[in-house]
Design a protein around this motif. Structure first.
Motif, PDB file in Angstrom:
ATOM      1  N   GLY A  12       6.793 111.395  13.053  1.00 42.45           N
ATOM      2  CA  GLY A  12       7.481 110.130  12.773  1.00 42.45           C
ATOM      3  C   GLY A  12       9.001 110.226  12.826  1.00 42.45           C
ATOM      4  O   GLY A  12       9.694 109.271  12.449  1.00 42.45           O
ATOM      5  N   THR A  66      12.727 109.896  13.756  1.00 43.77           N
ATOM      6  CA  THR A  66      13.466 108.908  14.568  1.00 43.77           C
ATOM      7  C   THR A  66      14.691 109.575  15.208  1.00 43.77           C
ATOM      8  O   THR A  66      15.204 110.577  14.691  1.00 43.77           O
ATOM      9  N   ARG A  83      17.604 110.042  12.750  1.00 40.40           N
ATOM     10  CA  ARG A  83      17.411 111.167  11.828  1.00 40.40           C
ATOM     11  C   ARG A  83      17.650 112.501  12.542  1.00 40.40           C
ATOM     12  O   ARG A  83      18.299 113.402  12.031  1.00 40.40           O
ATOM     13  N   GLY A 131      13.590 105.919  22.972  1.00 40.54           N
ATOM     14  CA  GLY A 131      12.411 105.404  22.279  1.00 40.54           C
ATOM     15  C   GLY A 131      11.128 105.393  23.108  1.00 40.54           C
ATOM     16  O   GLY A 131      10.121 104.843  22.664  1.00 40.54           O
ATOM     17  N   ASP A 162       7.829 110.194  21.636  1.00 43.27           N
ATOM     18  CA  ASP A 162       7.990 110.574  20.232  1.00 43.27           C
ATOM     19  C   ASP A 162       8.512 112.019  20.152  1.00 43.27           C
ATOM     20  O   ASP A 162       8.578 112.726  21.155  1.00 43.27           O
TER      21      ASP A 162
END
Ligand SMILES: NC(=O)c1ccc[n+]([C@@H]2O[C@H](COP(=O)([O-])OP(=O)(O)OC[C@H]3O[C@@H](n4cnc5c(N)ncnc54)[C@H](OP(=O)(O)O)[C@@H]3O)[C@@H](O)[C@H]2O)c1
Length: 409
Positions: free
Chosen positions: A209, A211, A214, A358, A361
């Motif tokens: 998860g 991003t 981050r 984006g 992942d």
């Protein structure tokens, strides 16, 4: 190395490729601080015309180049604009250039680096492709220049390949500094340290998860976006293992990676007598940039010296290659050869760009690397020439620019 022009007070003429990037701007700072030793002759960059103009106004180079050839560029009197596909090579081989500093990302600097070495220029490079994809080519040229000097005078500081092809990356700079004065045969192992990035203790679910925002928050270093994401996946450390193999002629089995979250120990060398020699410093790229420019001399720098008492403790641990598979994939690509390494580094550029926009992942970055190395990295020719490397780079980027990334067959 061509002699610095006496008409210019003996200053070394410098061509700086990639002057507007993270490395490039810090190199400009170092060059300005030591303007009594260096004269910037040529500046080249990709698309940031405004910053290139500002740098040209401060440094007054003879020539400046913007890869985006159609963009307007307002240069000061005395600075001419260079352009065209061969602009970087032409700049790197000018008669008034002694030292080429490479801060470009990507494979674009491979031809200029080779041309510069052939023309007897010293090259200081942060660029990864130079060694990861082209290590077999550039180290052969650096070795040839060193051998020519050794014939004349064995004690000549330029009688070493590392004096011609100088690493800027902090880890390789650290190893280089540890090796000064040491016989080549005394090396037992190289120890590359890795900060471990911001997700050192993240679970596989948490990693899934992650991003971009981050991942761009590096705990210790301030760097360009690409290398910051590479630090988070440990792909960067894998690329550095390959670079270390070429720079120091050490086998992959003798190159260790140790996670060291404080980024104070920049890397180390274990010698055959059991002595471990490390280089320590605060995380500040201006120090390894300056060392590459002034070697074998050391000059004052703006880097804050490390304070061991304030640091209190320094931690080390083994990397977890199951959560960070990019390190294992890179090491394997290095063992396979330069074709596999070139496929890896091209794939990594696409993977990071896709993660940032984006369409991939975080775990997808390593997945893409593995698929790309399997699909494009195998084959008999594991020492491709520069044309083949550039073609492979293009092919890999095109293959993975869009679409889902499955597991390798
Ligand atoms: N940043 C660090 O602390 C660090 C540390 C160790 C190693 N490295 C390595 O050093 C290299 C550069 O990293 P970086 O973080 O400085 O990257 P960056 O910030 O993305 O800068 C790349 C530079 O290359 C220029 N460039 C792009 N295409 C070009 C072209 N066709 N011709 C000439 N210049 C071109 C860019 O110009 P525009 O901006 O104008 O497009 C920019 O000046 C990478 O290989 C990286 O892995 C970086």
């Amino acid at each position: 190395m061509s002699s610095p022009s006496s008409a210019d007070g003996g200053r070394l003429g410098v061509a700086l490729l990639g002057s507007t990037g993270s490395i490039g701007r810090q190199a400009v700072e170092v060059l300005e601080r030591h303007a009594d030793r260096f004269r910037v002759v040529a500046l080249a960059t990709g698309s940031n015309g405004a910053e290139l103009e500002a740098q040209a106004r401060r440094l007054h180079p003879a020539v400046a180049a913007l890869a985006d050839g159609d963009a307007p560029l307002d240069l000061p009197a005395g600075t001419t604009r260079a352009g065209g596909a061969d602009a970087l090579e032409a700049m790197a081989t000018r008669d008034d250039v002694d030292l080429v500093v490479v801060g470009t990302a990507g494979v674009v600097s491979l031809r200029p680096v080779l041309a510069a070495l052939r023309a007897g220029k010293v090259v200081a490079t942060a660029n990864k492709e130079t060694l990861v994809a082209g290590g077999h080519l550039v180290m052969a040229e650096a070795g040839a220049r060193a051998a020519e000097r050794a014939i004349v005078h064995a004690g000549d500081p330029l009688a070493s390949p590392l004096a011609w092809l100088r690493p800027i990356d902090s880890e390789h700079s650290a190893i280089w500094q540890c090796l000064v004065g040491e016989p080549r045969g005394a090396i037992a192992r190289l120890v590359l340290t890795a900060s471990g990035g911001p997700f050192l203790d993240a679970t596989p679910d948490e990693l899934a998860g992650v991003t971009p925002a981050r991942a761009l928050q590096h705990p210790t270093w301030t760097m360009g976006a690409k290398i910051t994401i590479d630090s988070a996946t440990l792909a960067n450390k894998g690329l550095e293992v390959i670079e270390a193999h070429w720079l120091y002629d050490v086998g992959y089995d003798a190159i260790d990676v140790v996670v060291h979250p404080q980024s104070v120990v920049h890397s180390a060398v274990l010698f055959v007598d059991g002595s471990l020699k490390a280089q320590l410093g605060t995380p500040d790229m201006r120090l390894p940039i300056q060392y590459a420019l002034t070697h074998p001399e050391r000059l004052p720098s703006p880097a804050t010296p490390p304070d061991l008492v304030a640091a209190g403790r320094l931690d080390f641990r083994a990397p977890d290659e199951s959560r960070f598979p990019a390190l294992r994939i890179a090491r394997q690509a290095g063992r396979t050869g330069s074709r596999a390494s070139a496929a890896l580094i091209a794939a990594d550029e696409v993977a990071v760009a896709r993660f940032l926009d984006g369409t991939l992942d975080f775990p997808g970055i390593s997945r893409l690397l593995e698929v790309a190395v399997t699909r494009f990295g195998e084959g008999a020719d594991q020492a491709p020439d520069v044309d083949s490397l550039v073609a492979l780079d293009r092919e890999v980027r095109a293959a993975f620019a869009t679409g889902p990334i499955g597991r390798p067959a």
